[in-house]
Design an enzyme around this catalytic site. Structure first.
Site, PDB file in Angstrom:
ATOM      1  N   HIS A   1      11.085  23.131 -15.733  1.00  0.00           N
ATOM      2  CA  HIS A   1      11.197  24.050 -14.604  1.00  0.00           C
ATOM      3  C   HIS A   1       9.812  24.460 -14.102  1.00  0.00           C
ATOM      4  O   HIS A   1       8.969  24.866 -14.881  1.00  0.00           O
ATOM      5  CB  HIS A   1      12.009  25.271 -15.031  1.00  0.00           C
ATOM      6  CG  HIS A   1      12.330  26.197 -13.920  1.00  0.00           C
ATOM      7  ND1 HIS A   1      12.373  27.551 -14.092  1.00  0.00           N
ATOM      8  CD2 HIS A   1      12.618  25.983 -12.610  1.00  0.00           C
ATOM      9  CE1 HIS A   1      12.684  28.133 -12.953  1.00  0.00           C
ATOM     10  NE2 HIS A   1      12.826  27.195 -12.033  1.00  0.00           N
TER      11      HIS A   1
ATOM     12  N   ASP B   1      -0.486  10.486   0.653  1.00  0.00           N
ATOM     13  CA  ASP B   1      -0.850   9.350   1.483  1.00  0.00           C
ATOM     14  C   ASP B   1      -1.960   8.557   0.797  1.00  0.00           C
ATOM     15  O   ASP B   1      -2.418   8.917  -0.287  1.00  0.00           O
ATOM     16  CB  ASP B   1      -1.243   9.811   2.892  1.00  0.00           C
ATOM     17  CG  ASP B   1      -2.417  10.784   2.918  1.00  0.00           C
ATOM     18  OD1 ASP B   1      -3.278  10.744   2.016  1.00  0.00           O
ATOM     19  OD2 ASP B   1      -2.476  11.590   3.862  1.00  0.00           O
TER      20      ASP B   1
ATOM     21  N   HIS C   1      -5.075  22.612   3.704  1.00  0.00           N
ATOM     22  CA  HIS C   1      -5.213  21.340   2.992  1.00  0.00           C
ATOM     23  C   HIS C   1      -6.187  21.428   1.823  1.00  0.00           C
ATOM     24  O   HIS C   1      -5.953  20.817   0.774  1.00  0.00           O
ATOM     25  CB  HIS C   1      -5.642  20.231   3.966  1.00  0.00           C
ATOM     26  CG  HIS C   1      -5.631  18.870   3.377  1.00  0.00           C
ATOM     27  ND1 HIS C   1      -4.498  18.295   2.853  1.00  0.00           N
ATOM     28  CD2 HIS C   1      -6.623  17.956   3.217  1.00  0.00           C
ATOM     29  CE1 HIS C   1      -4.776  17.081   2.402  1.00  0.00           C
ATOM     30  NE2 HIS C   1      -6.068  16.856   2.610  1.00  0.00           N
TER      31      HIS C   1
ATOM     32  N   PHE D   1      -2.181  13.870   6.654  1.00  0.00           N
ATOM     33  CA  PHE D   1      -1.549  14.974   5.921  1.00  0.00           C
ATOM     34  C   PHE D   1      -0.129  14.657   5.454  1.00  0.00           C
ATOM     35  O   PHE D   1       0.687  15.558   5.286  1.00  0.00           O
ATOM     36  CB  PHE D   1      -1.580  16.276   6.737  1.00  0.00           C
ATOM     37  CG  PHE D   1      -2.959  16.669   7.153  1.00  0.00           C
ATOM     38  CD1 PHE D   1      -3.854  17.177   6.226  1.00  0.00           C
ATOM     39  CD2 PHE D   1      -3.389  16.492   8.455  1.00  0.00           C
ATOM     40  CE1 PHE D   1      -5.153  17.528   6.600  1.00  0.00           C
ATOM     41  CE2 PHE D   1      -4.686  16.830   8.843  1.00  0.00           C
ATOM     42  CZ  PHE D   1      -5.563  17.353   7.909  1.00  0.00           C
ATOM     43  N   ALA D   2       0.170  13.390   5.217  1.00  0.00           N
ATOM     44  CA  ALA D   2       1.486  12.992   4.709  1.00  0.00           C
ATOM     45  C   ALA D   2       1.473  13.155   3.192  1.00  0.00           C
ATOM     46  O   ALA D   2       1.376  12.190   2.434  1.00  0.00           O
ATOM     47  CB  ALA D   2       1.822  11.562   5.123  1.00  0.00           C
ATOM     48  N   ASN D   3       1.533  14.409   2.753  1.00  0.00           N
ATOM     49  CA  ASN D   3       1.452  14.770   1.342  1.00  0.00           C
ATOM     50  C   ASN D   3       2.437  15.893   1.074  1.00  0.00           C
ATOM     51  O   ASN D   3       2.651  16.748   1.935  1.00  0.00           O
ATOM     52  CB  ASN D   3       0.043  15.265   0.992  1.00  0.00           C
ATOM     53  CG  ASN D   3      -1.044  14.310   1.405  1.00  0.00           C
ATOM     54  OD1 ASN D   3      -1.107  13.193   0.929  1.00  0.00           O
ATOM     55  ND2 ASN D   3      -1.905  14.747   2.314  1.00  0.00           N
TER      56      ASN D   3
END
Length: 139
Positions: A20, A28, A106, A128-130
């Protein structure tokens, strides 16, 4: 052989070992990965595999209660954000769980991702594809 969607043994192992609030980051091709953080490198070429493909497969396996995204994604990759929101809606529909979503700068995202159990590197080249996925519990 495993019957589920996710066939990658390294990702499956990390998910199976998570408790948990532990986290898993999917990034990316350019997301920095600290030396001390487990790297699962799936990148083959630009765009392969895509961030959304990997996220979709992981969401089929992992119970999540919270996600973190870079604030910059809202302006720099709104299309990618729309794709994530669609996947999260689908996730809620399938599982009944509605993860909370937080947006952070970021630079803070990169620091937070270093504490993940692993960072999965995709071939994605959209900015920013994270995402950081924080595990929930199924009970």
């Amino acid at each position: 052989m495993k019957r589920g969607t996710l066939l990658n043994s390294e990702i499956s192992s990390v998910i199976a070992s998570m408790g948990h609030t532990d986290s898993l980051t999917i990034g990316d091709a350019g997301l920095p990965i600290p030396l001390h953080t487990k790297r699962i490198d799936l990148a083959v070429t630009k765009g392969v595999p895509s961030f959304i493909q990997v996220l979709s497969a992981v969401l089929d396996e992992l119970c999540i209660e919270k996600v973190a995204l870079a604030e910059e994604m809202r302006n720099e990759n709104s299309e990618g954000l729309d794709d994530i929101l669609a996947l999260m809606t689908e996730y809620e529909s399938k599982t009944g769980y509605k993860p909370s979503m937080t947006f952070i700068p970021h630079k803070d995202f990169k620091k937070l991702s270093a504490d993940s159990r692993a960072i999965v590197r995709t071939g994605e080249v959209m900015p920013f594809a994270n995402i950081i996925l924080f595990s929930g519990v199924t009970f």
